[in-house]
Design a protein around this motif. Structure first.
Motif, PDB file in Angstrom:
ATOM      1  N   VAL A 195     -27.860  -7.299  15.290  1.00  0.00           N
ATOM      2  CA  VAL A 195     -27.744  -8.077  14.057  1.00  0.00           C
ATOM      3  C   VAL A 195     -29.104  -8.166  13.367  1.00  0.00           C
ATOM      4  O   VAL A 195     -30.086  -8.592  13.981  1.00  0.00           O
ATOM      5  N   ALA A 196     -29.149  -7.778  12.093  1.00  0.00           N
ATOM      6  CA  ALA A 196     -30.402  -7.856  11.351  1.00  0.00           C
ATOM      7  C   ALA A 196     -30.221  -8.492   9.981  1.00  0.00           C
ATOM      8  O   ALA A 196     -31.073  -8.345   9.115  1.00  0.00           O
ATOM      9  N   GLY A 197     -29.114  -9.195   9.797  1.00  0.00           N
ATOM     10  CA  GLY A 197     -28.900  -9.836   8.513  1.00  0.00           C
ATOM     11  C   GLY A 197     -27.553 -10.502   8.452  1.00  0.00           C
ATOM     12  O   GLY A 197     -26.699 -10.314   9.328  1.00  0.00           O
ATOM     13  N   ALA A 198     -27.365 -11.294   7.398  1.00  0.00           N
ATOM     14  CA  ALA A 198     -26.097 -12.002   7.199  1.00  0.00           C
ATOM     15  C   ALA A 198     -25.911 -12.210   5.704  1.00  0.00           C
ATOM     16  O   ALA A 198     -25.891 -13.331   5.203  1.00  0.00           O
ATOM     17  N   THR A 199     -25.764 -11.115   4.976  1.00  0.00           N
ATOM     18  CA  THR A 199     -25.708 -11.201   3.524  1.00  0.00           C
ATOM     19  C   THR A 199     -24.495 -11.951   3.006  1.00  0.00           C
ATOM     20  O   THR A 199     -24.524 -12.491   1.905  1.00  0.00           O
ATOM     21  N   SER A 200     -23.421 -11.996   3.796  1.00  0.00           N
ATOM     22  CA  SER A 200     -22.219 -12.708   3.362  1.00  0.00           C
ATOM     23  C   SER A 200     -22.176 -14.139   3.871  1.00  0.00           C
ATOM     24  O   SER A 200     -21.216 -14.866   3.608  1.00  0.00           O
ATOM     25  N   GLY A 201     -23.198 -14.547   4.601  1.00  0.00           N
ATOM     26  CA  GLY A 201     -23.239 -15.900   5.141  1.00  0.00           C
ATOM     27  C   GLY A 201     -23.548 -15.895   6.622  1.00  0.00           C
ATOM     28  O   GLY A 201     -23.147 -14.982   7.350  1.00  0.00           O
ATOM     29  N   PRO A 202     -24.272 -16.925   7.113  1.00  0.00           N
ATOM     30  CA  PRO A 202     -24.714 -16.943   8.502  1.00  0.00           C
ATOM     31  C   PRO A 202     -23.719 -17.539   9.491  1.00  0.00           C
ATOM     32  O   PRO A 202     -23.884 -17.401  10.701  1.00  0.00           O
ATOM     33  N   SER A 203     -22.669 -18.213   9.007  1.00  0.00           N
ATOM     34  CA  SER A 203     -21.718 -18.872   9.905  1.00  0.00           C
ATOM     35  C   SER A 203     -20.599 -17.906  10.262  1.00  0.00           C
ATOM     36  O   SER A 203     -19.960 -17.337   9.389  1.00  0.00           O
ATOM     37  N   ALA A 204     -20.376 -17.723  11.556  1.00  0.00           N
ATOM     38  CA  ALA A 204     -19.334 -16.796  11.995  1.00  0.00           C
ATOM     39  C   ALA A 204     -18.730 -17.271  13.302  1.00  0.00           C
ATOM     40  O   ALA A 204     -19.349 -18.007  14.072  1.00  0.00           O
TER      41      ALA A 204
END
Length: 301
Positions: free
Chosen positions: A222-231
């Protein structure tokens, strides 16, 4: 404005080309910057010439008192990204520590070289340092057209790794195939088989799919969360399927050198969406925010 003066151990670089990154958008929104930090020149990627010389260089984007050579040394508290605590590369000149100045690949233009530091270094670390894959393995790249995703696709294909990619539109999926992907799927699609590793920069919108697509004992990097950090972490799947989840943040100076060598040996040319002049940067930022790109946005002072 007066040209910046480099302190001891630093050098001044005449910027020939810079590249925009998602990090710049977050900075514009106030993430990581306080009112006390302003004004701040953004930009972490650049290629240029050491001032007063003919030395063509590319800038390593992580600062610090010493060259970061370990994962621990990449701690953002002691190794900030250029433009976080110091003025960045969206300028005619930038000053950086001498260790941040690496030789520009002779095969690349300044514009092409400027596309490499953040996106391609992150992709290199994800793929070759953290994914635990080898030629013949299969990786899934979530997202088809971003800077890191495109770099992952091109480098994995050059290394003999089978690359599958997801993209929201047919145009995006076609782009990924042209970049070297072996197959491109709609987001959330059922894949022909589970993959050895998932390379994830999208986050919330793709996380469940990533968890379902990786094989038993595989890895998600994982190197990013462009759609949002909550998963949905789905911890039961993590331990039942013995999945390794590892985070990636840029890379070390040595990894940057190895990435540049790999790019030259493989004859890779970074994809460039468009090149704009510095006074058109606001337009480029709007395009970056719209996330409708095919490669990197380059700014030329």
């Amino acid at each position: 404005m007066a040209a910046p003066v480099p302190p001891d151990g630093w050098v001044s670089v005449d910027v020939r080309a810079s590249a925009l990154n998602g990090h710049d958008l977050w900075s514009l929104r106030g993430v990581g910057l306080t009112e006390a930090d302003l004004p701040r020149t953004l930009g972490s990627d650049a290629a240029g010439v050491v001032s007063g010389t003919a030395e063509e260089v590319i800038i390593y984007p992580v600062l610090g008192e010493h060259p970061p050579e370990t994962t621990e040394a990449l701690d953002p508290r002691i190794a900030p990204l250029l433009s976080e605590h110091h003025d960045g590369t969206l300028a005619q000149k930038v000053v950086v520590p001498r260790f941040c100045v690496l030789a520009k690949p002779a095969s690349l233009t300044f514009e092409q070289a400027a596309a490499l530091p953040t996106a391609w270094l992150t992709a290199y670390r994800m793929l070759f340092v953290l994914s635990n894959t080898r030629p013949g393995d299969t990786v899934l790249v979530q997202g088809a057209t971003g800077g890191v995703s495109t770099a992952l696709t091109m480098m994995a294909a050059a290394a003999g790794i089978r690359v599958w990619v997801t993209g929201r539109t047919e145009h995006a999926r076609t782009w990924a195939l042209q970049a070297g992907a072996d197959a491109a799927f709609e987001p959330g699609a059922r894949l022909p088989e589970r993959v050895d590793a998932v390379l994830e920069t999208v986050g919330e919108a793709t996380w469940v799919h990533s968890m379902r697509c990786v094989r038993v004992g595989g890895r998600i990097v994982v190197a990013g969360a462009t759609s949002g950090p909550s998963a949905d972490a789905d911890l039961r799947r993590v331990f039942f399927h013995q999945i390794t989840v590892v985070g990636a943040r840029l890379g070390t100076v040595t990894e940057m050198r190895k990435m540049l060598q790999f790019v030259e040996r493989a004859g890779l040319i970074p994809a460039i969406d468009s090149v704009v002049e510095l006074n058109e940067a606001a337009v480029a930022f709007k395009r970056l925010e719209a996330a409708d790109l095919r490669g990197k946005l380059i700014v030329r002072p």
